[in-house]
Design a protein around this motif. Structure first.
Motif, PDB file in Angstrom:
ATOM      1  N   GLU A  46       9.817  -7.159   7.874  1.00 37.24           N
ATOM      2  CA  GLU A  46       8.849  -7.745   8.744  1.00 37.24           C
ATOM      3  C   GLU A  46       8.859  -7.564  10.217  1.00 37.24           C
ATOM      4  O   GLU A  46       7.952  -7.377  10.881  1.00 37.24           O
ATOM      5  CB  GLU A  46       8.951  -9.349   8.367  1.00 37.24           C
ATOM      6  N   TYR A  47      10.142  -7.442  10.628  1.00 39.91           N
ATOM      7  CA  TYR A  47      10.506  -7.035  12.171  1.00 39.91           C
ATOM      8  C   TYR A  47       9.827  -5.545  12.227  1.00 39.91           C
ATOM      9  O   TYR A  47       9.218  -5.327  13.273  1.00 39.91           O
ATOM     10  CB  TYR A  47      11.831  -6.828  12.301  1.00 39.91           C
ATOM     11  N   GLN A  48      10.054  -4.610  11.207  1.00 43.06           N
ATOM     12  CA  GLN A  48       9.547  -3.282  11.658  1.00 43.06           C
ATOM     13  C   GLN A  48       8.020  -3.276  11.632  1.00 43.06           C
ATOM     14  O   GLN A  48       7.450  -2.662  12.640  1.00 43.06           O
ATOM     15  CB  GLN A  48       9.908  -2.433  10.584  1.00 43.06           C
ATOM     16  N   ALA A  49       7.391  -4.040  10.705  1.00 36.66           N
ATOM     17  CA  ALA A  49       6.064  -3.979  10.760  1.00 36.66           C
ATOM     18  C   ALA A  49       5.578  -4.533  12.017  1.00 36.66           C
ATOM     19  O   ALA A  49       4.253  -4.318  12.870  1.00 36.66           O
ATOM     20  CB  ALA A  49       5.351  -4.763   9.632  1.00 36.66           C
ATOM     21  N   THR A  50       6.083  -5.469  12.555  1.00 32.93           N
ATOM     22  CA  THR A  50       5.534  -6.229  13.664  1.00 32.93           C
ATOM     23  C   THR A  50       5.853  -5.466  15.084  1.00 32.93           C
ATOM     24  O   THR A  50       4.976  -5.308  15.978  1.00 32.93           O
ATOM     25  CB  THR A  50       6.492  -7.420  14.145  1.00 32.93           C
ATOM     26  N   GLU A  65       0.256  -5.323   8.350  1.00 32.93           N
ATOM     27  CA  GLU A  65      -0.165  -5.122   7.208  1.00 32.93           C
ATOM     28  C   GLU A  65      -0.375  -3.488   6.883  1.00 32.93           C
ATOM     29  O   GLU A  65       0.028  -3.025   5.996  1.00 32.93           O
ATOM     30  CB  GLU A  65      -1.215  -5.991   6.800  1.00 32.93           C
ATOM     31  N   GLY A  66      -1.157  -2.888   8.009  1.00 36.36           N
ATOM     32  CA  GLY A  66      -1.293  -1.558   7.714  1.00 36.36           C
ATOM     33  C   GLY A  66      -0.152  -0.713   7.902  1.00 36.36           C
ATOM     34  O   GLY A  66       0.016   0.453   7.103  1.00 36.36           O
ATOM     35  N   LEU A  78       3.904   2.649   4.506  1.00 35.87           N
ATOM     36  CA  LEU A  78       5.236   2.687   3.981  1.00 35.87           C
ATOM     37  C   LEU A  78       5.123   2.946   2.625  1.00 35.87           C
ATOM     38  O   LEU A  78       5.600   3.806   1.806  1.00 35.87           O
ATOM     39  CB  LEU A  78       5.907   1.612   4.040  1.00 35.87           C
ATOM     40  N   LEU A  79       4.184   2.179   1.900  1.00 33.69           N
ATOM     41  CA  LEU A  79       4.075   2.296   0.333  1.00 33.69           C
ATOM     42  C   LEU A  79       3.279   3.243   0.053  1.00 33.69           C
ATOM     43  O   LEU A  79       3.460   3.545  -1.250  1.00 33.69           O
ATOM     44  CB  LEU A  79       3.507   0.833  -0.146  1.00 33.69           C
ATOM     45  N   SER A  80       2.493   3.902   0.849  1.00 37.29           N
ATOM     46  CA  SER A  80       1.829   5.151   0.403  1.00 37.29           C
ATOM     47  C   SER A  80       2.583   6.275   0.244  1.00 37.29           C
ATOM     48  O   SER A  80       2.204   7.348  -0.685  1.00 37.29           O
ATOM     49  CB  SER A  80       0.878   5.405   1.610  1.00 37.29           C
TER      50      SER A  80
END
Length: 256
Positions: free
Chosen positions: A190-194, A202-203, A208-210
């Protein structure tokens, strides 16, 4: 089996607390070592609620004297150390030309230097117990991650440190393995994404999941799944496993 003393550095973090709870569920006593503060207090409370003995040790893993003092506190309380889990870690990404010396030192000190000196301090006690060390590395310690050179350097170093220590300590009956997760659903992701998602966390997570081979079914790894692997690697049935770097990554590092 009698209860073991399990010391977990970074034990108040996502994978650290999941690992602590897994060992506690098996009846082991837990030394949860992390920065002093509310997060450490909360982790102690969650572990104690399982019904096991728990000691909280506040320390800064970047400090060699603090590593030694943390081990001394664990041994004085638990009578020794049977399992050491190095779960402390920080993430950094971005172009290498933008990395400062302070950035480099912080990531390497927490992710690699601290694990080395904490293990060195615990080694006499691990030899006495014929114990086990688990270093939580990363898929980024096995393959390069574009834009995360410093993190890759720290986790790649941790993988080879694990292998070298496994060879050094094998004659004493101590096993050392590295666990290499891909993206885990913890506060760190969550830290990385923020911090690095350019306003679209969320993008960032979707990107990452792609990279996962599961396509639309891809998901992040659960911290409890990593903890289960760590617990298994410290059990008698895993005795032949030492010097391994085991990916738990949905096949991300298997190839293209």
């Amino acid at each position: 089996m009698s209860a073991r003393t399990v010391m977990i550095a970074g034990g108040a973090g996502g994978m650290g607390i999941a690992t602590a709870l897994r060992f506690a569920a098996g009846g082991d006593r837990i030394v949860v070592a992390d920065l002093e503060g509310p997060r450490l207090d909360e982790a102690k409370g969650r572990i104690a609620a399982v019904g096991t003995e728990v000691l909280g040790v506040g320390f800064d893993i970047r400090s060699v004297p603090a590593c030694r003092e943390a081990v001394e506190a664990a041994v004085a309380w638990g009578g020794g150390i049977d399992v050491l889990v190095n779960a402390a870690g920080v993430w950094l990404e971005g172009p290498s030309v933008q990395v400062s010396e302070q950035d480099w030192d912080r990531v390497l000190d927490i992710n690699l230097k601290g694990a080395f000196f904490l293990t060195a301090a615990a080694t006499p006690h691990l030899i006495a117990s014929r114990g086990a060390v688990i270093n939580i590395a990363s898929d980024a310690g096995l393959v390069g991650n574009n834009g995360a050179a410093v993190y890759c350097a720290s986790k790649g170093g941790l993988v080879l440190l694990s292998k070298a220590l496994a060879l050094e300590l094998a004659p004493h009956g101590v096993r050392v393995n590295a666990v290499c997760p891909a993206d885990v659903a913890t506060p760190m992701i969550e830290y990385q994404a923020t911090a690095y998602g350019d306003g679209d966390p969320e993008g960032y997570k979707r990107r990452l999941l792609s990279h996962y081979p599961q396509g639309d079914r891809a998901r992040f790894i659960k911290a409890e799944e990593v903890a289960e692997l760590i617990h298994f690697l410290c059990e008698p049935g895993s005795a032949p496993l030492t010097g391994a770097a085991l990916p738990i990554d949905f096949g991300v590092t298997a190839g293209y």
